[in-house]
Design a protein around this motif. Structure first.
Motif, PDB file in Angstrom:
ATOM      1  N   GLY A   1       0.768  -1.178  -0.146  1.00 11.40           N
ATOM      2  CA  GLY A   1       0.164  -0.020   0.069  1.00 11.40           C
ATOM      3  C   GLY A   1       0.773   1.222  -0.156  1.00 11.40           C
ATOM      4  N   SER A   2       0.047   2.214   0.167  1.00 11.78           N
ATOM      5  CA  SER A   2       0.728   3.772   0.156  1.00 11.78           C
ATOM      6  C   SER A   2       0.339   4.549   1.013  1.00 11.78           C
ATOM      7  N   LEU A   3       1.276   5.519   1.425  1.00 12.54           N
ATOM      8  CA  LEU A   3       0.883   6.620   2.563  1.00 12.54           C
ATOM      9  C   LEU A   3       1.749   7.770   2.220  1.00 12.54           C
ATOM     10  N   ARG A   4       0.958   9.030   2.434  1.00  5.95           N
ATOM     11  CA  ARG A   4       1.632  10.258   2.069  1.00  5.95           C
ATOM     12  C   ARG A   4       2.015  10.923   3.452  1.00  5.95           C
ATOM     13  N   LEU A   5       3.467  11.093   3.937  1.00  4.94           N
ATOM     14  CA  LEU A   5       3.546  11.970   5.154  1.00  4.94           C
ATOM     15  C   LEU A   5       3.571  13.508   4.915  1.00  4.94           C
ATOM     16  N   SER A   6       3.283  14.105   5.839  1.00  2.00           N
ATOM     17  CA  SER A   6       3.096  15.600   5.468  1.00  2.00           C
ATOM     18  C   SER A   6       3.964  16.192   6.833  1.00  2.00           C
ATOM     19  N   CYS A   7       4.542  17.269   6.926  1.00  2.00           N
ATOM     20  CA  CYS A   7       5.395  18.094   7.887  1.00  2.00           C
ATOM     21  C   CYS A   7       5.273  19.405   7.763  1.00  2.00           C
ATOM     22  N   VAL A   8       4.758  20.005   8.636  1.00  2.00           N
ATOM     23  CA  VAL A   8       4.741  21.378   8.549  1.00  2.00           C
ATOM     24  C   VAL A   8       5.735  22.205   9.581  1.00  2.00           C
ATOM     25  N   VAL A   9       6.248  22.992   9.096  1.00  4.17           N
ATOM     26  CA  VAL A   9       7.632  23.585   9.950  1.00  4.17           C
ATOM     27  C   VAL A   9       7.447  24.977  10.010  1.00  4.17           C
TER      28      VAL A   9
END
Length: 112
Positions: free
Chosen positions: A15-23
């Motif tokens: 499967g797939s996942l999309r990680l995000s990171c706000v800085v």
């Protein structure tokens, strides 16, 4: 410096996942950003980097499956993870390279 990672979860192998990171707290566009991960009982390992010039590099273990991108307008860095394997399961962290700061990370669990 504050780092808010999100997007982790439980996914089946393949499967797939999309990680995000706000800085926040830094001039995001002027910073190279890294993704690291740490599995239970293991050392933290580098996963991917994207430079200020948008040049990506990847660990051999994820090359061809993961894609790192950034959006300077949103002060955010992303990690698209495809063809996930159980060994990809870990807490994933984003960090600006020139600062020794780590957020809470986001947990990725891959079931076989």
């Amino acid at each position: 410096v504050q780092l808010q990672a999100s997007g982790g979860g439980l996914v089946q192998a393949g499967g797939s996942l999309r990680l995000s990171c706000v800085v926040s707290g830094i001039i995001f566009s002027g910073n190279t950003m890294d993704w690291y991960r740490q599995a239970p009982g293991k050392e933290r390992e580098w996963v991917a980097t994207i430079t200020q010039m948008d040049i990506p590099t990847y660990a051999d273990s994820v090359k061809g499956r993961f894609t790192i991108t950034r959006d300077n307008a949103k002060s955010s860095v992303y990690l698209q993870m495809n063809s996930l394997k159980p060994e990809d399961g870990a807490v994933y962290y984003c960090t600006p390279r020139r600062y020794n700061v780590w957020g809470q990370g986001t947990l990725v669990t891959v079931s076989s």
